[in-house]
Design an enzyme around this catalytic site. Sequence first.
Site, PDB file in Angstrom:
ATOM      1  N   ASP A 124       0.847  -1.195   0.000  1.00  0.00           N
ATOM      2  CA  ASP A 124       0.000   0.000   0.000  1.00  0.00           C
ATOM      3  C   ASP A 124       0.881   1.242   0.000  1.00  0.00           C
ATOM      4  OD1 ASP A 124      -1.986  -1.858   0.203  1.00  0.00           O
ATOM      5  OD2 ASP A 124      -2.797  -1.145   2.113  1.00  0.00           O
TER       6      ASP A 124
ATOM      7  N   ASP B  44     -15.369  -3.622  -1.123  1.00  0.00           N
ATOM      8  CA  ASP B  44     -14.873  -3.224   0.197  1.00  0.00           C
ATOM      9  C   ASP B  44     -16.069  -3.053   1.123  1.00  0.00           C
ATOM     10  OD1 ASP B  44     -12.279  -3.093  -0.912  1.00  0.00           O
ATOM     11  OD2 ASP B  44     -12.677  -1.067  -1.621  1.00  0.00           O
TER      12      ASP B  44
END
Length: 249
Positions: free
Chosen positions: A13, A135
């Site tokens: 990330d 998500d």
Amino acid sequence: MTEQPFTVIPAVDLLGGRVVRLRQGRYDAVTVYSTDPVSVAVSFERKGAQWLHIVDLDGARTGRPTQIGVISQICSSVNCPVQVGGGLRDLSSIQAVFQAGASRVVLGTRAVTDPVFASEAVRSFGPDRIAAAIDVRDGKVAVKGWTAQSALSPVDVCLKLMGQGIGLFVYTDIKRDGTLSSPNLEAIEELCRAVPAPIIVSGGITNVDDVRRLAQMRRLGLAGCLIGKALYVGSLDLEEALAAARSAP
């Protein structure tokens, strides 16, 4: 659902050019693990990673990719394929990520809120190169870098996007992401049984037992898992995770 091979995928990330993890998707709960994303990616490949998952967190928040340079450096430094998500809300942004060397992109907000866009992406780049991020927080799909909540259920979103040509989903349990609290196996099984497409999951994976349990769900269509924080804090070794996935009955 045909049994899928199960792939363990390390997550890198990116926020401000650094490798970070957010706790439960919160930008005010950031831990920095490296200032050299390329070396992190290369180290994962050397340990046996067959795919890498890159998230442009700046892009996810702003709605346009901002880490193209770093993504390009990573893609040119490894031989394994790379999938990229974060801020991909128009065809030109997707094209830019592919030009940077990505093999697959993961669409989020725009695909959820505008399924026709997902269809356009599939037609433009091919079904094998497009996945969709699902998500989920409290049973509903979140958007805009997880900063906004929709009223949509993950199953409904997946089925609608399958109708637009999406054939792979990346499911994240936001409340477990970055918490090392083990994955929500019940919710994952429910999603796999309801959605006749391969699914990659993330959120809460902590140790080798978690990987083994998930790998056993490949017969339900679970295609793999993303692992982030556990690799960075050392509660899970990538080589052990890969071995566990291969040996799971």
